[in-house]
Design a protein around this motif. Sequence first.
Motif, PDB file in Angstrom:
ATOM      1  N   SER A 211      65.675  58.766  73.052  1.00 44.09           N
ATOM      2  CA  SER A 211      66.529  59.081  74.197  1.00 44.09           C
ATOM      3  C   SER A 211      66.738  57.844  75.055  1.00 44.09           C
ATOM      4  N   GLY A 212      67.942  57.739  75.582  1.00 43.98           N
ATOM      5  CA  GLY A 212      68.242  56.656  76.515  1.00 43.98           C
ATOM      6  C   GLY A 212      68.509  55.333  75.831  1.00 43.98           C
ATOM      7  N   CYS A 213      69.070  54.427  76.578  1.00 40.19           N
ATOM      8  CA  CYS A 213      69.334  53.074  76.099  1.00 40.19           C
ATOM      9  C   CYS A 213      69.252  52.154  77.308  1.00 40.19           C
ATOM     10  N   GLY A 214      69.436  50.894  77.092  1.00 32.93           N
ATOM     11  CA  GLY A 214      69.332  49.982  78.217  1.00 32.93           C
ATOM     12  C   GLY A 214      69.552  48.551  77.790  1.00 32.93           C
ATOM     13  N   VAL A 215      68.958  47.623  78.558  1.00 37.65           N
ATOM     14  CA  VAL A 215      69.123  46.193  78.329  1.00 37.65           C
ATOM     15  C   VAL A 215      67.790  45.642  77.843  1.00 37.65           C
ATOM     16  N   ARG A 216      67.777  45.080  76.637  1.00 36.76           N
ATOM     17  CA  ARG A 216      66.527  44.571  76.062  1.00 36.76           C
ATOM     18  C   ARG A 216      66.386  43.088  76.390  1.00 36.76           C
ATOM     19  N   ILE A 217      65.210  42.742  76.948  1.00 37.61           N
ATOM     20  CA  ILE A 217      64.910  41.386  77.374  1.00 37.61           C
ATOM     21  C   ILE A 217      63.681  40.891  76.621  1.00 37.61           C
ATOM     22  N   PRO A 285      59.056  30.369  81.072  1.00 35.19           N
ATOM     23  CA  PRO A 285      59.894  29.182  80.870  1.00 35.19           C
ATOM     24  C   PRO A 285      61.157  29.459  80.078  1.00 35.19           C
ATOM     25  N   LYS A 286      61.159  30.527  79.256  1.00 31.29           N
ATOM     26  CA  LYS A 286      62.354  30.882  78.503  1.00 31.29           C
ATOM     27  C   LYS A 286      62.483  32.403  78.459  1.00 31.29           C
ATOM     28  N   VAL A 287      63.715  32.884  78.651  1.00 30.92           N
ATOM     29  CA  VAL A 287      64.012  34.319  78.628  1.00 30.92           C
ATOM     30  C   VAL A 287      65.287  34.515  77.816  1.00 30.92           C
ATOM     31  N   TRP A 288      65.354  35.642  77.072  1.00 30.72           N
ATOM     32  CA  TRP A 288      66.511  35.928  76.229  1.00 30.72           C
ATOM     33  C   TRP A 288      67.009  37.348  76.451  1.00 30.72           C
ATOM     34  N   LEU A 289      68.307  37.529  76.305  1.00 30.87           N
ATOM     35  CA  LEU A 289      68.928  38.846  76.231  1.00 30.87           C
ATOM     36  C   LEU A 289      69.096  39.173  74.753  1.00 30.87           C
ATOM     37  N   ILE A 290      68.557  40.313  74.334  1.00 26.16           N
ATOM     38  CA  ILE A 290      68.670  40.730  72.936  1.00 26.16           C
ATOM     39  C   ILE A 290      69.919  41.587  72.798  1.00 26.16           C
ATOM     40  N   ASP A 291      70.870  41.104  72.015  1.00 26.56           N
ATOM     41  CA  ASP A 291      72.146  41.778  71.809  1.00 26.56           C
ATOM     42  C   ASP A 291      72.366  41.919  70.307  1.00 26.56           C
ATOM     43  N   GLY A 292      72.129  43.134  69.778  1.00 27.33           N
ATOM     44  CA  GLY A 292      72.213  43.328  68.339  1.00 27.33           C
ATOM     45  C   GLY A 292      71.162  42.486  67.654  1.00 27.33           C
ATOM     46  N   ASN A 293      71.566  41.619  66.732  1.00 25.32           N
ATOM     47  CA  ASN A 293      70.642  40.711  66.057  1.00 25.32           C
ATOM     48  C   ASN A 293      70.714  39.308  66.634  1.00 25.32           C
ATOM     49  N   GLN A 294      71.078  39.193  67.906  1.00 25.89           N
ATOM     50  CA  GLN A 294      71.156  37.904  68.567  1.00 25.89           C
ATOM     51  C   GLN A 294      70.177  37.835  69.734  1.00 25.89           C
ATOM     52  N   ALA A 295      69.597  36.660  69.931  1.00 25.30           N
ATOM     53  CA  ALA A 295      68.763  36.385  71.098  1.00 25.30           C
ATOM     54  C   ALA A 295      69.495  35.333  71.925  1.00 25.30           C
ATOM     55  N   ILE A 296      70.048  35.735  73.068  1.00 21.37           N
ATOM     56  CA  ILE A 296      70.898  34.867  73.880  1.00 21.37           C
ATOM     57  C   ILE A 296      70.094  34.354  75.079  1.00 21.37           C
ATOM     58  N   PRO A 297      69.921  33.034  75.219  1.00 23.23           N
ATOM     59  CA  PRO A 297      69.171  32.498  76.366  1.00 23.23           C
ATOM     60  C   PRO A 297      69.847  32.866  77.691  1.00 23.23           C
ATOM     61  N   SER A 322      74.070  34.150  82.407  1.00 24.40           N
ATOM     62  CA  SER A 322      74.122  33.409  81.158  1.00 24.40           C
ATOM     63  C   SER A 322      73.840  31.944  81.429  1.00 24.40           C
ATOM     64  N   ILE A 323      73.146  31.298  80.508  1.00 24.11           N
ATOM     65  CA  ILE A 323      72.899  29.862  80.646  1.00 24.11           C
ATOM     66  C   ILE A 323      74.180  29.087  80.358  1.00 24.11           C
ATOM     67  N   ASP A 324      74.912  29.526  79.352  1.00 19.73           N
ATOM     68  CA  ASP A 324      76.185  28.861  79.009  1.00 19.73           C
ATOM     69  C   ASP A 324      77.313  29.540  79.774  1.00 19.73           C
ATOM     70  N   THR A 325      77.958  28.798  80.649  1.00 21.24           N
ATOM     71  CA  THR A 325      79.080  29.346  81.408  1.00 21.24           C
ATOM     72  C   THR A 325      80.388  28.962  80.720  1.00 21.24           C
ATOM     73  N   GLU A 326      81.407  29.758  80.963  1.00 19.85           N
ATOM     74  CA  GLU A 326      82.729  29.512  80.371  1.00 19.85           C
ATOM     75  C   GLU A 326      83.484  28.506  81.233  1.00 19.85           C
ATOM     76  N   LYS A 327      83.852  27.392  80.616  1.00 21.02           N
ATOM     77  CA  LYS A 327      84.533  26.334  81.368  1.00 21.02           C
ATOM     78  C   LYS A 327      85.918  26.072  80.791  1.00 21.02           C
ATOM     79  N   MET A 328      86.834  25.700  81.665  1.00 22.92           N
ATOM     80  CA  MET A 328      88.185  25.336  81.244  1.00 22.92           C
ATOM     81  C   MET A 328      88.580  24.074  81.990  1.00 22.92           C
ATOM     82  N   GLN A 329      89.121  23.098  81.273  1.00 22.04           N
ATOM     83  CA  GLN A 329      89.565  21.874  81.913  1.00 22.04           C
ATOM     84  C   GLN A 329      90.924  21.481  81.333  1.00 22.04           C
TER      85      GLN A 329
END
Length: 331
Positions: A211-217, A285-297, A322-329
């Motif tokens: 039951s339930g779902c959420g954000v895996r860290i 020192p390091k934390v990740w967001l678990i999204d499917g089969n990905q570990a995103i810093p 997110s550590i990586d931000t979206e940039k446009m130049q």
Amino acid sequence: MIDLTAKPEKFSSVYRPVIYTLTKTGTEKETVQILDGSTVLGMKQFVTAGRIAVNVSEYYRNLIETAPVIDDSLSFVHAVKRTVTARIDVTADSSVLLTSGITDLALSTLLSNAPGPRILRPGEWDELSYLVDEQVLAGTIIVTMKNGQEITLQMPNSSIDGVAVLVVHYDSIAEAVQLKGADPAGMAGIKIKPTLGCYDLPEVEYRIVRSGCGVRIAWWNRRGGIDYYTFRSDLDKSYTTERTKIKTAEGWRTVSSEVEDERNISSGGLPGFMLEWLGEIVSAPKVWLIDGNQAIPIDITSDVITTFDQAEMPQLELTFRSIDTEKMQTT
């Protein structure tokens, strides 16, 4: 002449100093080198005589590049880059080997303080990591069904030197249970019984929750392993945009922009010992967001915030980006 008078344990934590105590006699200049193989990581020079304390952890700490292990096999695997071997050269004809980077606990200790039983949901995975010294790891996975039936899955032998990780992946265990002729929907719990050579290691239990779902860290914990937890609520999301503009003959023109997202999550009501364990996330020192089969810093931007819900149960709220931000130049 410098004599080594005291040295730390063979395995030392990345979170605390690794202090070598040296005794120097005479006033000639002496150099202490910290090496990784043939690469000099750093050095210290001393002139005055007396007892000298050298902290070497600051030199090799950056060599450790840990990340969650993603593996669907029912066996232990080697976690690469979680340990480093440094050599401390005191004089030209004297050196001390230091294998370090994980923990000052005894060998074969589970590198986690997670309170049990742990919780596992369909699609999720967890990680059991041990520090071993050229040992053979194996074990048994016992799946308890809702009807009381027990299904035993044997793990093959794995000869590992360093950090050994067993990825407890719900989907791979469910697939093995189905091959045994049982319905994975009937899984109620999992018990891991690892062995190190001829010795039994402490059991680890999991409770299956559907039951339930959420954000895996996931986060690099204080023992040097990686812990996982699913936060119950995704409270809110926000996006911030920074734009750089210049004024031209034709008017204002955007030459660059940066978009940053931020999320706020909550654990829901938990007992105090769970909150103490989860509090490690803020200082990890390091934390990740678990999204499917990905570990995103990710970057934790908040301190620990303890609030109270209607049942007067404390809960933990965290904000991350997110550590990586979206940039446009533009040119």
